[in-house]
Design an enzyme around this catalytic site. Structure first.
Site, PDB file in Angstrom:
ATOM      1  N   HIS A 175       6.382  -9.633   5.299  1.00 49.96           N
ATOM      2  CA  HIS A 175       6.225  -8.346   4.617  1.00 49.96           C
ATOM      3  C   HIS A 175       5.833  -7.251   5.616  1.00 49.96           C
ATOM      4  O   HIS A 175       6.448  -6.175   5.650  1.00 49.96           O
ATOM      5  CB  HIS A 175       5.162  -8.475   3.524  1.00 49.96           C
ATOM      6  CG  HIS A 175       4.878  -7.201   2.799  1.00 49.96           C
ATOM      7  ND1 HIS A 175       5.272  -6.982   1.506  1.00 49.96           N
ATOM      8  CD2 HIS A 175       4.228  -6.069   3.181  1.00 49.96           C
ATOM      9  CE1 HIS A 175       4.886  -5.771   1.127  1.00 49.96           C
ATOM     10  NE2 HIS A 175       4.241  -5.196   2.123  1.00 49.96           N
ATOM     11  N   LEU A 181       0.814  -1.210   0.000  1.00 47.03           N
ATOM     12  CA  LEU A 181       0.000   0.000   0.000  1.00 47.03           C
ATOM     13  C   LEU A 181       0.853   1.268   0.000  1.00 47.03           C
ATOM     14  O   LEU A 181       0.387   2.320  -0.412  1.00 47.03           O
ATOM     15  CB  LEU A 181      -0.963  -0.001   1.188  1.00 47.03           C
ATOM     16  CG  LEU A 181      -1.994  -1.130   1.187  1.00 47.03           C
ATOM     17  CD1 LEU A 181      -2.871  -1.060   2.431  1.00 47.03           C
ATOM     18  CD2 LEU A 181      -2.835  -1.111  -0.071  1.00 47.03           C
TER      19      LEU A 181
END
Length: 183
Positions: free
Chosen positions: A146, A105
């Site tokens: 991540h 994002l």
């Protein structure tokens, strides 16, 4: 609840090591941290993400939220229920690694081929301050790596071994996605 502004690559907060959360503040169910966690979940859903780390919404705190159910960016992966992780630590990285296309994002228009361990051990606290310890595998292990990287000032670009496998999302869909589905 509120949708928070997502920090983009170049914002210094994405390169900082996040501060540990004070568990006493966390367990105040009417406190600001609980509202912030709800806002993180809302933001992740609004942005169609699979995970979100607090630095991505401009807070230097060790908080990660996850949720996955039939996201078109990651077809066929196993579901992950809404999960809140506070002060998470990964250890016992499995020796087996897999290459997978990741996006973020904070780098919304990019996809990159990233090597990740296929299994990890997670130790963390949930939003109530209860201890969590589990072995995660597959897609969940990748998502954990991540997101927890964000708490340590890392983005997926830092893990890539071959930058020729970095693509804008549109070009990924045109040139790489079809190729990956055929092989």
């Amino acid at each position: 609840m509120a949708v928070l502004k997502v920090a983009k690559l170049g914002n210094p907060i994405l390169r900082q090591i996040s501060k540990q959360v004070n568990l006493k503040e966390l367990t105040d169910q009417q406190g600001e941290l609980q509202e912030f966690i709800d806002d993180m979940i809302d933001t992740m859903r609004e942005e169609d993400g699979v995970g979100l780390a607090a630095p991505q919404v401009n807070r230097s705190l060790q908080i990660v939220v996850l949720e996955y159910e039939n996201n078109e960016r990651y077809p066929g992966e196993s579901s992950i229920p809404v999960t809140v992780l506070v002060n998470p630590v990964l250890s016992d990285y499995g020796e087996e690694k897999s290459l997978g296309w990741e996006s973020c994002l904070s780098l919304i228009d990019f996809r990159g081929l990233v090597p990740r361990s296929t299994s990890v051990t997670l130790k963390a606290y949930d939003r109530d301050g209860d201890r969590i310890e589990k072995r995660a595998t597959g897609f969940e292990a990748v998502v954990l790596q991540h997101e927890i990287d964000h708490l340590n000032g890392k983005v997926f670009l830092d893990r890539m071994e071959d930058l020729t496998k970095l693509a804008y999302q549109e070009e990924f869909e045109e040139f790489w996605l079809k190729k990956d589905q055929v092989s």
